[in-house]
Structures are given as structure tokens and as C-alpha cells.
Design an enzyme around this catalytic site. Structure first.
Site, PDB file in Angstrom:
ATOM      1  N   HIS A   1      -2.300  20.410 -36.845  1.00 27.94           N
ATOM      2  CA  HIS A   1      -2.011  21.727 -36.197  1.00 27.94           C
ATOM      3  C   HIS A   1      -0.793  22.147 -36.912  1.00 27.94           C
ATOM      4  O   HIS A   1      -0.040  21.521 -37.241  1.00 27.94           O
ATOM      5  CB  HIS A   1      -1.839  21.312 -34.817  1.00 27.94           C
TER       6      HIS A   1
ATOM      7  N   ASP B   1      -4.439  14.114 -38.615  1.00 25.96           N
ATOM      8  CA  ASP B   1      -5.775  14.494 -37.745  1.00 25.96           C
ATOM      9  C   ASP B   1      -6.676  15.609 -38.236  1.00 25.96           C
ATOM     10  O   ASP B   1      -7.485  16.056 -37.774  1.00 25.96           O
ATOM     11  CB  ASP B   1      -5.020  14.904 -36.278  1.00 25.96           C
TER      12      ASP B   1
ATOM     13  N   ASP C   1      -0.201  18.275 -41.090  1.00 24.49           N
ATOM     14  CA  ASP C   1      -0.847  17.735 -40.031  1.00 24.49           C
ATOM     15  C   ASP C   1      -2.070  19.139 -39.662  1.00 24.49           C
ATOM     16  O   ASP C   1      -1.766  19.980 -40.172  1.00 24.49           O
ATOM     17  CB  ASP C   1       0.079  17.713 -38.662  1.00 24.49           C
TER      18      ASP C   1
ATOM     19  N   TYR D   1      -5.465  10.475 -34.751  1.00 24.00           N
ATOM     20  CA  TYR D   1      -5.656  10.013 -33.496  1.00 24.00           C
ATOM     21  C   TYR D   1      -6.928   9.043 -33.382  1.00 24.00           C
ATOM     22  O   TYR D   1      -7.431   8.506 -32.446  1.00 24.00           O
ATOM     23  CB  TYR D   1      -5.860  10.968 -32.379  1.00 24.00           C
TER      24      TYR D   1
ATOM     25  N   HIS E   1       5.794  19.488 -32.985  1.00 26.40           N
ATOM     26  CA  HIS E   1       5.773  20.557 -31.859  1.00 26.40           C
ATOM     27  C   HIS E   1       7.089  20.845 -31.259  1.00 26.40           C
ATOM     28  O   HIS E   1       6.948  21.615 -30.292  1.00 26.40           O
ATOM     29  CB  HIS E   1       4.529  20.284 -30.986  1.00 26.40           C
TER      30      HIS E   1
HETATM   31 ZN   LIG Z   1      -1.876  17.534 -35.030  1.00 26.07          ZN
END
Ligand SMILES: [Zn+2]
Length: 370
Positions: A214, A302, A212, A340, A176
Site C-alpha cells: 500500500h 503484504d 509495502d 499479514y 500510514h
Molecule cells: Zn500494507
């Protein structure tokens, strides 16, 4: 957990300083919460991989040039010095602010076309670089940020020198973080650093595969106008209300000379192995078409069904299958991103890497018979 055919051979690049970042929570929707990007993430993964027999490799000495190759010097300087400035300004001792967090952001709407000035106040300056309130900086943060970047650089160096796979246990994660700004629990873009190490070593085309849960908005933005680096990502649809909200849509295809070298596949919340693996296979096909000589895999786990940060429902078997598809493409530098759920994190990373190992083995056997 055991893996097919014996032990995991993928070298794990690791530095103890990755544990020194203690964000001690995040400010989400105005309230300080515990947060999930905790040091235990790295220790759980490390023990899972060591348990499978993976060799652990130390990082190369720090090289600031590797960071400067993809980041604005002002961002690096901010991350290096902001905790000391925060402490010197009395924010922890006098005001009870024990972590660096922004409160004002110089958005386009605020500046209305006027130039950005560097604010005099330390607490005013943080929002120049940090675009959310969840990405806190504390006493050991810089040491960990730097160590994570060193892990990525070292893993990419192993690939450049002929290894087929190397895994960088980066913490904090990086996808990110953009050229000049940070957020989403990421500070420097470890995957982008790895890409640039490969390019500098003479690899002419590199592909980033980001699995990932996201969208890796930072990686996308760093390479958005570059034809030499393909970026492909499968992630939960930001249009369905998920972070990073503003980026990660299917019509973001790159710009200028980089047009066509960016591919996002957003998935509906609740998507599981079938839709996710179909997207991974489509991205692999595109990577094959680009003629990439090396892959940087942004491995966030995740998308796991039990993960608290995303609504995707991918199984460990799904991650293993994805690893196998990606291993068939070419040499891979794996960069740890999110993931996570401490109970399943180690199992998922091991599944992805063991799949990768068998994909690479299959590929090497095919090319040996050709
Ligand atoms: Zn992520």
C-alpha cells in the site's frame, strides 16, 4: 529456510512491548471484524529470523524527542492518554465499547472553513486524530506504539554509527501515520522517525524506499516539501480502488523545495514479480541519482501472493531480488511495515533481508576493489 552463504547477519532490533497492542479487530465498512494486524505477526517474523541466526538487539531507552521530531505533540499526547480517558469515561464498562474508535470526523466538508475546536467529549475527540475506523486503541497500545518507535530509532542509530544494515521489527507498523494523524493500522511513523534520526546524526540526504503493498501516505506527507528526503513507493494503484484511496498517485511529485523528491509507482491489481521488480529497480535508479547516503526501507511484505490485504502477487524470490537491488544502494535501516499472511510472513521477511545482505556484500566488494 536457509540462506545463501550461511547465516543472516542483519541485527534485529526488538522490544517485547510490541506484543502489547491488541487491537482486537477493526471496524470495516461498519462491522467489527477480526482484523489481521495481530501480535502473532511479530512472533512469526522473530522466530523466522532467529532461526536463520540473526542476532537480536535490544532497543535504546525511550527518547520522546525522536517522536517529536516528526510528529505533532498533540498526536503523541492523544495516543499516550486516550485509553485511560476512554476507560475513565466508562466506555468499556458502561457501554461495551472495549476499544477506542472514532465516529465523527472534522473533514474539510464539515468545518467549511471554520476553525477546528477540540471537542469536550472523549468520543468526539478521537476523529481529530484518527482518520479511519480500522485503527483501534486498547489497553497496551501506547506501550507497543512507543516500543515500535524505539525499535526504529535504535536501528537508525546503528546505521548512523556505521552498520551497513539493521532491521527494526516494528509492530504496530507506521507508514500510514502522518505528522498529526493516524490510520491504516499505523499510529506513529516509524520510518519517518528513523529518517530524522539519520538526518540529526549528520547524514545529509536520506531516501525512503517503500515496498509495502500500500502507499505510505503518512511518510509521503511528512516529507512532501523536503528536498533532503526522497520518498519512493511501489504499491497497488489507489485509482483501482485500494487503500489509502486518496493518495499514492503518480502525479504526486513533492511540493516547494521538495518538488521532484517524491515518486509513486502505482501497479495494477494482480501485478507480480516482473512489474513489481521493474518498479523497484526504477526507484533504486532514482535513489542513486539523489546521492542518498543512507536508505530507510519500509518493508511491508503484504505484496505477497497469499496476503489477505492486497491483490499483488509477488513471490518470496521477488522480495529476495528486491532486497538485493536495495542493498547495492548503501547502508539500509529496514523498518517492518505490513504483511499479514502468518503462514508465509517469516519466509518473506527472511527472503528480503537475505537478499539485502547479499546486495550489501556485493557493494562492499565492489567498493573494496575500486
Ligand atoms: Zn500494507
Amino acid at each position: 529456510m536457509t540462506i545463501d552463504g550461511g547465516k543472516l547477519d542483519v541485527p534485529v532490533v526488538w522490544h517485547e512491548d510490541c506484543l502489547r497492542h491488541q487491537p482486537a479487530g477493526e471496524v470495516w465498512l461498519g462491522l467489527r471484524e477480526d482484523g489481521t494486524e495481530v501480535p502473532e505477526r511479530a512472533t512469526v517474523i522473530l522466530s523466522g529470523l532467529q532461526g536463520a541466526g540473526a542476532p537480536v538487539v535490544a532497543t535504546l531507552p525511550h527518547d520522546p524527542a525522536a517522536l517529536l521530531a516528526v510528529h505533532d505533540p498533540a498526536l503523541i499526547e492523544h495516543l499516550r492518554t486516550i485509553w485511560a480517558d476512554w476507560e475513565a469515561g466508562g466506555y468499556p464498562a458502561d457501554y461495551g465499547r472495549d476499544r477506542v474508535v472514532p465516529y465523527v470526523f472534522p473533514t474539510r466538508a464539515m468545518l467549511a472553513g471554520l476553525p477546528l475546536r477540540a471537542p469536550a467529549a472523549t468520543h468526539g475527540r478521537v476523529g481529530m486524530f484518527c482518520y479511519d475506523t480500522m485503527t483501534l486503541v486498547g489497553p497496551g497500545s501506547w506501550e507497543a506504539i512507543r516500543a515500535a518507535a524505539d525499535c526504529a530509532r535504535t536501528a537508525a542509530g546503528l546505521i548512523a554509527s556505521g552498520q551497513q544494515a539493521a532491521y527494526a521489527l516494528c509492530r504496530p507498523p507506521g507508514h500510514h501515520a502522518g505528522r498529526s494523524g493516524y490510520g491504516g493500522s499505523c499510529y506513529l511513523n516509524n520510518a519517518a522517525i528513523a529518517v530524522q534520526v539519520l538526518r540529526t546524526a549528520g547524514v545529509s540526504r536520506v531516501a525512503v524506499l517503500d515496498i509495502d503493498a500500500h502507499h505510505g501516505n503518512g511518510t509521503q506527507s511528512i516529507f512532501y516539501d523536503r528536498p533532503d528526503v526522497f520518498y519512493g513507493s511501489v504499491h497497488v494503484d489507489p485509482g483501482a480502488g485500494w487503500f489509502p484511496h486518496y493518495l499514492g498517485f503518480a502525479d504526486e511529485r513533492g511540493d516547494g523545495p521538495g518538488l521532484g523528491a517524491n515518486q509513486n509507482i502505482p501497479l495494477a491489481p494482480g501485478s507480480g514479480d516482473e512489474a513489481w521488480l521493474d518498479a523497484v529497480a526504477r526507484l533504486c535508479e532514482q535513489v542513486r541519482n539523489t546521492g542518498a547516503e543512507a536508505i530507510v526501507l519500509s518493508l511491508g511484505v503484504d505484496a505477497a501472493a497469499a496476503d489477505p490485504e492486497s491483490p499483488l502477487q509477488v513471490t518470496a524470490g521477488g522480495y529476495r531480488a528486491a532486497g538485493e537491488l536495495i542493498g547495492k544502494l548503501g547502508p539500509v535501516a529496514v523498518i517492518q511495515e505490513g504483511g499479514y499472511d502468518l503462514a508465509s510472513l517469516g519466509e518473506y521477511v527472511l527472503a528480503a533481508l537475505s537478499g539485502l545482505q547479499s546486495g550489501l556484500t556485493a557493494r562492499t566488494e565492489v567498493s573494496a576493489t575500486e
